[in-house]
Write a protein that holds these residues in place. Sequence first.
Motif, PDB file in Angstrom:
ATOM      1  N   SER A  84      20.242  34.169  76.104  1.00  0.00           N
ATOM      2  CA  SER A  84      18.925  34.630  76.539  1.00  0.00           C
ATOM      3  C   SER A  84      18.017  33.440  76.876  1.00  0.00           C
ATOM      4  N   GLN A  85      17.437  33.470  78.072  1.00  0.00           N
ATOM      5  CA  GLN A  85      16.576  32.392  78.553  1.00  0.00           C
ATOM      6  C   GLN A  85      15.368  32.981  79.256  1.00  0.00           C
ATOM      7  N   THR A  86      14.316  32.219  79.331  1.00  0.00           N
ATOM      8  CA  THR A  86      13.162  32.555  80.167  1.00  0.00           C
ATOM      9  C   THR A  86      13.103  31.520  81.281  1.00  0.00           C
ATOM     10  N   LYS A  87      12.285  31.785  82.276  1.00  0.00           N
ATOM     11  CA  LYS A  87      12.114  30.792  83.338  1.00  0.00           C
ATOM     12  C   LYS A  87      11.592  29.484  82.749  1.00  0.00           C
ATOM     13  N   GLU A  88      10.708  29.597  81.776  1.00  0.00           N
ATOM     14  CA  GLU A  88      10.125  28.399  81.160  1.00  0.00           C
ATOM     15  C   GLU A  88      11.176  27.567  80.435  1.00  0.00           C
ATOM     16  N   THR A  89      12.101  28.222  79.734  1.00  0.00           N
ATOM     17  CA  THR A  89      13.137  27.452  79.026  1.00  0.00           C
ATOM     18  C   THR A  89      14.115  26.819  80.009  1.00  0.00           C
ATOM     19  N   LEU A  90      14.371  27.508  81.114  1.00  0.00           N
ATOM     20  CA  LEU A  90      15.250  26.924  82.136  1.00  0.00           C
ATOM     21  C   LEU A  90      14.602  25.697  82.757  1.00  0.00           C
ATOM     22  N   LEU A 116      23.358  27.946  81.073  1.00  0.00           N
ATOM     23  CA  LEU A 116      22.237  28.267  80.186  1.00  0.00           C
ATOM     24  C   LEU A 116      22.008  29.770  80.113  1.00  0.00           C
ATOM     25  N   SER A 160      12.297  23.767  81.390  1.00  0.00           N
ATOM     26  CA  SER A 160      12.281  22.719  80.354  1.00  0.00           C
ATOM     27  C   SER A 160      13.642  22.045  80.234  1.00  0.00           C
ATOM     28  N   SER A 161      14.688  22.829  80.308  1.00  0.00           N
ATOM     29  CA  SER A 161      16.042  22.268  80.222  1.00  0.00           C
ATOM     30  C   SER A 161      16.347  21.372  81.410  1.00  0.00           C
TER      31      SER A 161
END
Length: 65
Positions: A26-32, A22, A34-35
């Motif tokens: 580009s990712q944020t902690k929140e998107t990680l 992932l 959620s994934s």
Amino acid sequence: MVILNFNGIITLNKTGKFLWELLQTSQTKETLVSSLLAHYNVTQDVANADVEEFINNLQKNKILE
């Protein structure tokens, strides 16, 4: 978060491999988090803790900026 140039070997478990892949975009902690919640049968607390630990380890080893 940005992965820095890294020339080495990292051993990852399944979850770590998933998060690493992932982070190729580009990712944020929140998107990680959620994934992880969408892909694995874990609680919000577990997903948060796993992402936090993974990110901290990468930053500690100067792999992630």
